[in-house]
Design an enzyme around this catalytic site. Structure first.
Site: not given
Ligand code: 5GP
Ligand code: ZN
Length: 112
Positions: A30, A85, A92-93, A98, A100
């Protein structure tokens, strides 16, 4: 999906610190780690979130758990937290499913 960040990482269009790559899964660190080990494990196939993956391909959903376990083991973890998420309201973003994989420090629940 060309507009999906994680599909672009799978395709090698965006660099990432890779931990695992198989025909079906990719794992990478991450970019904003929340623990000493913070790896994202994703299926190569695009599914928006854990729920839609479970609906569309429950076998792949199960294999994702096994891939996450392999990543944890390769990072030297026996104890780890898996987080999916699922939906924006849940944090979730990136809308490519995915897991974690978090570990390397105490992760009691609930936090604090
Ligand atoms: P979410 O918020 O969707 O559960 O998790 C998305 C994750 O992707 C976040 O923890 C964020 O730090 C990670 N992330 C976002 N953009 C990138 C990227 O370009 N490269 C990597 N390695 N991680 C990313
Ligand atoms: Zn995608």
């Amino acid at each position: 999906m060309s507009d999906c960040l994680f599909c672009r990482i799978v395709a090698g269009e965006i660099p990432a610190d890779m931990v695992l790559r198989t025909d079906d899964f990719v794992a990478f660190r991450d970019i904003s780690p929340q623990a000493p080990v913070h790896v994202l494990v994703i299926p190569v196939a695009h599914h928006a979130n854990a729920g839609s993956l479970a609906d569309a391909d429950p076998l792949l959903a199960g294999h994702l758990l096994a891939a996450a376990k392999e990543v944890a083991a390769s990072e030297g973890l026996t104890d780890y937290r898996l987080v999916f998420n699922t939906g924006a309201e849940a944090g979730q973003s990136v809308f490519h499913v995915h897991a974690h994989v978090l570990g390397g420090r105490s992760l009691t629940w609930p936090p604090g």
